[in-house]
Enzyme design. Sequence first.
Site, mmCIF file in Angstrom:
data_model
loop_
_atom_site.group_PDB
_atom_site.id
_atom_site.type_symbol
_atom_site.label_atom_id
_atom_site.label_comp_id
_atom_site.label_asym_id
_atom_site.label_seq_id
_atom_site.Cartn_x
_atom_site.Cartn_y
_atom_site.Cartn_z
ATOM 1 N N LYS A 32 -15.883 -0.884 28.382
ATOM 2 C CA LYS A 32 -16.060 -0.023 27.543
ATOM 3 C C LYS A 32 -17.500 0.854 27.459
ATOM 4 O O LYS A 32 -18.304 0.099 27.427
ATOM 5 C CB LYS A 32 -16.461 -1.512 26.436
ATOM 6 N N ARG A 43 -14.296 7.079 20.468
ATOM 7 C CA ARG A 43 -12.373 7.408 21.542
ATOM 8 C C ARG A 43 -11.835 8.309 20.326
ATOM 9 O O ARG A 43 -12.597 8.597 19.135
ATOM 10 C CB ARG A 43 -12.368 5.885 20.696
ATOM 11 N N ARG A 69 -10.776 7.831 16.264
ATOM 12 C CA ARG A 69 -10.153 7.561 15.898
ATOM 13 C C ARG A 69 -9.603 6.659 14.504
ATOM 14 O O ARG A 69 -8.500 6.718 14.213
ATOM 15 C CB ARG A 69 -10.767 5.828 15.766
ATOM 16 N N GLU A 125 -12.643 8.568 25.987
ATOM 17 C CA GLU A 125 -14.348 8.059 25.787
ATOM 18 C C GLU A 125 -14.428 9.599 25.616
ATOM 19 O O GLU A 125 -14.761 9.996 26.391
ATOM 20 C CB GLU A 125 -15.129 6.863 25.935
ATOM 21 N N LYS A 161 -11.214 -6.803 23.320
ATOM 22 C CA LYS A 161 -12.944 -5.847 23.478
ATOM 23 C C LYS A 161 -13.898 -7.055 23.783
ATOM 24 O O LYS A 161 -13.240 -8.114 22.821
ATOM 25 C CB LYS A 161 -13.118 -5.133 22.182
#
Length: 532
Positions: free
Chosen positions: A228, A233, A248, A273, A403
């Site tokens: 991550k 994002r 996002r 990302e 996540k």
Amino acid sequence: MRRFSQLLDDLVYTRSRNSKLRLIGEYLKTTPDPDRGVALAALTGTLDIPAVKPAAIRALAEERIDPVLLRMSRDYVGDMAETVSLLWPTPEGEPPEVDDGTIPIGDAVGRLREASRSDAPAVLARMLDHLDASGRFALLKLATGALRVGISARLAKQALADAFGLDVEQVEEVWHGQKPPYAELFDWGEGRAPQPITKDIPVFRPFMLAHPLDETRVSLHDYAAEWKWDGIRIQLVHAGGDTRLYSRTGDDISGSFPDIASAFSVSAVLDGELLVRGESQGAKSHGGSAASFNALQQRLGRKNVSAKVQGQYPAFVRLYDILFEGEEDLRPLSWSQRRTRLEGFIDRLDPERFDLSRVIEADSFDHLQEMRAGAREEGVEGLMLKRRDSPYVAGRKVGLWYKWKRDPLTADCVMMYAQRGSGKRSSFYSDYTFGCWADTGELLPVGKAYFGFTDEELKFLDRFVRAHTLNRFGPVREVEKSLVLEVAFDSIHASTRHKSGLAMRFPRISRIRTDKPAHEADRVETLLALAT
């Protein structure tokens, strides 16, 4: 204007999400065009009136209202629009608005949009003269776009979908192809026209999101793991010869990253990302150099990015997923199938601007847990676990993606300043600046936070501020340096913009340390040792 101002009042004093959806939906169903479209634009943050800025409203108010009274009242009320609406003097012989037809919001916005920057204050003043306090408040909120009524753009779109029996994901998919006052959307919702066509338009598709893993253990046979990354994002869309980058929340951020937009010219929709190139050794060892989030912040929010800034902070995208290739919708495919398509697709892109987030190989879940424990040292935010057979679906669906973020850092800091909040918190000192001790014995600010505490803790903190104020600076108070706050934060970075040389990422108040004396709070050197 009265109906819109009533809607704003109702939304401010309504806590229930479902009640807010009903209020907005009823307004959209019963209000004529174009007023309802203008209201929807305001609620979703897409209404733009460039000729009116907060500073111009303040200057206009100071022409009619004693500046000292205005400043003191703003300090008490906590919101400039509400303060001006209450204090604005109505000229003699100018009756307030008596019905909705006096100044429809579509007409009011149209007048302000047509006005030049120099004429706009006078146009605004004439309308304020003709409205009552409630109408003035609504007009000022429309003019500045700062509604602050507890409504997100997503909630407003959900209300539109619920009101007209539409699917909110379909609304999202056509949203960026529409412009206020959204005549095509309402024609679709009321059955007069089909769903607007988005072919050859680079529209936003809702992101697939993840649930926190918490205590869940998953099988690596069923789930793939990826790092991550600590960027933002984004969704890349190229259609009809045009490219857009979306955050996002669906905000168009293409202007801040023209180098990325110009490098993506293949018809597709990708999920990835956004990062800035750097020399982090940990990030290098996991798929390419990525600088800290602090470097990325140097470009976020800029409308115009010079060649110099682009050179200093070169952006690139680490790709996670592919949603469309050409006109083919790949979202119904499994993650494994989409991953294979993405691995074949990436060869068509500039390797300086795009790379692939690699899949982590681990022998077991326990092995993966060990890798997560070292995530901070490796320069990443944690792990993502994605079910291999999962389609790409909008929102958070239980059991598909997880996540697994690294544990937050904490520091004991001393409250230095407090500021009044906005909206529901306008009566409380709820925004806190806190610091740590330098070698010189000076307390240096290291961050600011306005969440993480309960309602009861907010009341305690507000009482402390009022009882221990040393100096007042408008809505800000300097307090006695005696209260220790345990602050949690995701990461901390070196920063030349702050006297302490530090900038925290996502700071929040995790605990009030009434048990700890201020002189035992953490030192700046301790935090500098954690900085990346």
